[in-house]
Design an enzyme around this catalytic site. Structure first.
Site, PDB file in Angstrom:
ATOM      1  N   PHE A  64      -4.374  -4.428  19.947  1.00  0.00           N
ATOM      2  CA  PHE A  64      -3.340  -5.254  19.310  1.00  0.00           C
ATOM      3  C   PHE A  64      -1.961  -4.969  19.919  1.00  0.00           C
ATOM      4  O   PHE A  64      -1.179  -4.207  19.381  1.00  0.00           O
ATOM      5  CB  PHE A  64      -3.320  -5.010  17.798  1.00  0.00           C
ATOM      6  CG  PHE A  64      -4.587  -5.412  17.085  1.00  0.00           C
ATOM      7  CD1 PHE A  64      -5.295  -6.559  17.459  1.00  0.00           C
ATOM      8  CD2 PHE A  64      -5.085  -4.658  16.031  1.00  0.00           C
ATOM      9  CE1 PHE A  64      -6.465  -6.937  16.802  1.00  0.00           C
ATOM     10  CE2 PHE A  64      -6.243  -5.027  15.359  1.00  0.00           C
ATOM     11  CZ  PHE A  64      -6.939  -6.166  15.754  1.00  0.00           C
ATOM     12  N   TYR A  96       0.845  -1.204   0.000  1.00  0.00           N
ATOM     13  CA  TYR A  96       0.000   0.000   0.000  1.00  0.00           C
ATOM     14  C   TYR A  96       0.878   1.252   0.000  1.00  0.00           C
ATOM     15  O   TYR A  96       0.737   2.126  -0.857  1.00  0.00           O
ATOM     16  CB  TYR A  96      -0.930  -0.010   1.228  1.00  0.00           C
ATOM     17  CG  TYR A  96      -1.581   1.325   1.480  1.00  0.00           C
ATOM     18  CD1 TYR A  96      -2.475   1.859   0.547  1.00  0.00           C
ATOM     19  CD2 TYR A  96      -1.295   2.074   2.627  1.00  0.00           C
ATOM     20  CE1 TYR A  96      -3.057   3.101   0.755  1.00  0.00           C
ATOM     21  CE2 TYR A  96      -1.873   3.305   2.843  1.00  0.00           C
ATOM     22  CZ  TYR A  96      -2.754   3.819   1.907  1.00  0.00           C
ATOM     23  OH  TYR A  96      -3.320   5.051   2.110  1.00  0.00           O
TER      24      TYR A  96
HETATM   25  N1  UFG Z   1      -5.770  -1.125  16.676  1.00  0.00           N
HETATM   26  C1  UFG Z   1      -6.181  -1.945  17.705  1.00  0.00           C
HETATM   27  N2  UFG Z   1      -7.373  -2.613  17.551  1.00  0.00           N
HETATM   28  C2  UFG Z   1      -8.155  -2.501  16.447  1.00  0.00           C
HETATM   29  C3  UFG Z   1      -7.714  -1.643  15.394  1.00  0.00           C
HETATM   30  C4  UFG Z   1      -6.507  -0.978  15.552  1.00  0.00           C
HETATM   31  O1  UFG Z   1      -5.516  -2.074  18.735  1.00  0.00           O
HETATM   32  O2  UFG Z   1      -9.202  -3.145  16.368  1.00  0.00           O
HETATM   33  C5  UFG Z   1      -4.492  -0.396  16.830  1.00  0.00           C
HETATM   34  C6  UFG Z   1      -3.482  -0.746  15.750  1.00  0.00           C
HETATM   35  O3  UFG Z   1      -2.757  -1.886  16.102  1.00  0.00           O
HETATM   36  C7  UFG Z   1      -2.642   0.536  15.718  1.00  0.00           C
HETATM   37  C8  UFG Z   1      -3.655   1.644  16.058  1.00  0.00           C
HETATM   38  O4  UFG Z   1      -4.751   0.980  16.676  1.00  0.00           O
HETATM   39  O5  UFG Z   1      -1.674   0.494  16.714  1.00  0.00           O
HETATM   40  C9  UFG Z   1      -4.157   2.391  14.834  1.00  0.00           C
HETATM   41  O6  UFG Z   1      -4.585   1.433  13.876  1.00  0.00           O
HETATM   42  P1  UFG Z   1      -5.450   1.808  12.583  1.00  0.00           P
HETATM   43  O7  UFG Z   1      -5.717   0.537  11.854  1.00  0.00           O
HETATM   44  O8  UFG Z   1      -6.614   2.653  12.976  1.00  0.00           O
HETATM   45  O9  UFG Z   1      -4.491   2.744  11.755  1.00  0.00           O
HETATM   46  P2  UFG Z   1      -3.013   2.447  11.202  1.00  0.00           P
HETATM   47  O10 UFG Z   1      -2.099   3.285  12.039  1.00  0.00           O
HETATM   48  O11 UFG Z   1      -2.686   1.027  11.084  1.00  0.00           O
HETATM   49  O12 UFG Z   1      -3.217   2.906   9.716  1.00  0.00           O
HETATM   50  C10 UFG Z   1      -3.181   4.240   9.320  1.00  0.00           C
HETATM   51  C11 UFG Z   1      -3.990   4.422   8.054  1.00  0.00           C
HETATM   52  C12 UFG Z   1      -3.386   3.652   6.926  1.00  0.00           C
HETATM   53  C13 UFG Z   1      -1.962   4.039   6.798  1.00  0.00           C
HETATM   54  C14 UFG Z   1      -1.252   3.816   8.096  1.00  0.00           C
HETATM   55  C15 UFG Z   1       0.175   4.241   8.050  1.00  0.00           C
HETATM   56  O13 UFG Z   1      -5.305   4.009   8.272  1.00  0.00           O
HETATM   57  O14 UFG Z   1      -4.059   3.925   5.734  1.00  0.00           O
HETATM   58  O15 UFG Z   1      -1.879   4.588   9.098  1.00  0.00           O
HETATM   59  O16 UFG Z   1       0.892   3.627   9.085  1.00  0.00           O
HETATM   60  F1  UFG Z   1      -1.349   3.298   5.855  1.00  0.00           F
END
Ligand code: UFG
Length: 330
Positions: A212, A145
């Protein structure tokens, strides 16, 4: 008119509303694969919106739109954005996000449209070497991505050099919240993001919310992210559009609040805003999650005069109201 690709999606639809508020004529191009026709219907109530269904992977679809309308500038959101999915289905990401954008850029060159605002991501940086992350941070994406978006950034720089096509690349951190009036919101299927997942668990969807990992090198052991409100983010697109019109040069800006919040802090804020206890359990780490990510957004603040002002609580409150609306559709 302004062409907004992916205008039926989450960030795209909020940006459409922002432009409609100032009476712009907006043309939305979307394949409705992850966007929603109901979102288009809401947007139509808010102002002068034309909708064209099409797919960037078919260059004829986008060429037809440039033939039919007088397009002044493009704001490009249309993309797939699930990090985990991109690891197991990389072709889907390179074909849509990278090749699809190449089709768009070639069509722009053909029709002499010379400015684009591009939805990029902090995922282009990869594992942070330092925080806060500024725009000079090395870009080494750790998933397809992020790589699919970084390729587009590079292609855009080359298209400026070759054809004078000017681009503003906006690298978002974690986007949160929904339209204050509740017209549009975060509507992903499946949903993977933190705040909607916490809120869905309140409605019994996904049952107990899972953190997580709580063994990261952070003060409370959970991952830290920079949650920027979607309406503040939409406003940054308007400012970038005005900036590009005036400056006529390519640039890149980080968009984040410059504040980090841990997963536990976001969870606690949700309990506070909803004024109720939410079931939670700690699960193993999710692969590919860096411990800490937050932005240095000085450049957007000083150059674009962007001032993100909405709080995390506001994002949670608006996300909750939109989630209530989604639950009624079930
Ligand atoms: N998390 C949980 N439980 C859940 C969902 C998320 O603990 O059910 C945690 C994840 O592990 C992470 C944090 O919450 O530590 C944020 O997670 P998100 O999935 O909300 O967001 P991300 O940081 O993974 O993703 C975002 C954008 C992506 C982008 C990314 C870049 O949504 O599009 O940042 O790192 F690519």
């Amino acid at each position: 008119m302004i062409l907004i690709t992916g205008g039926a999606g989450y960030i795209g639809s909020h940006t459409v509303l922002n432009f409609l508020k100032d009476n712009y004529d907006v043309l939305v191009f979307d394949n409705l694969e992850t966007g929603h026709i109901e979102t288009i219907e809401e947007l139509k109530k808010a102002g002068n919106v034309t909708f064209e269904k099409g797919d960037l992977r078919n260059i004829e679809d986008i060429d037809r739109v440039f033939e039919k309308y007088h397009i002044e500038t493009v704001i490009h959101f249309a993309a797939f954005a699930l990090v985990g999915e991109s690891v197991v289905e990389p072709a889907k990401y390179y074909r849509n996000n990278t090749v699809g954008t190449l089709n768009l850029l070639d069509t722009m060159v053909k029709h002499n449209v010379k400015s684009i605002i591009f939805s990029s991501t902090c995922a282009t940086y990869g594992e942070p070497q330092y925080t806060p992350i500024d725009e000079k941070h090395p870009q080494n994406p750790i998933n397809p991505y992020g790589a699919s978006k970084l390729m587009v950034e590079r292609i855009m720089s080359d298209y400026d050099a070759a054809y004078g096509l000017k681009s503003v690349k906006l690298r978002y951190f974690n986007v949160a919240g929904c339209d204050t009036q509740g017209r549009v919101g975060e509507w992903h299927e499946p949903e993977t993001h933190l705040i909607p997942n916490i809120l869905k668990s309140v409605f019994g969807e996904g049952k107990t919310f899972k953190i997580f990992g709580d063994d990261y090198q952070t003060p409370d052991g959970t991952c830290i992210r920079d949650y920027v409100n979607v309406e503040d983010l939409a406003q940054a697109h308007k400012l970038a559009y005005l900036w590009l019109k005036k400056e006529n040069r390519s640039e890149v800006f980080n968009l984040g609040t410059e504040n980090g919040n841990s997963v536990k802090e976001v969870f606690d804020a949700c309990e506070k805003v909803l004024n109720q206890k939410i079931n939670v359990e700690v699960a193993p780490r999710r692969p590919g999650d860096p411990a800490t990510l937050y932005a240095n957004a000085n450049k957007a603040k000083s150059e674009l005069h962007w001032n993100p002002e909405r709080t995390l609580e506001h994002s949670i409150d608006t996300a909750y109201k939109f989630e209530q609306k989604l639950q009624k559709l079930k």
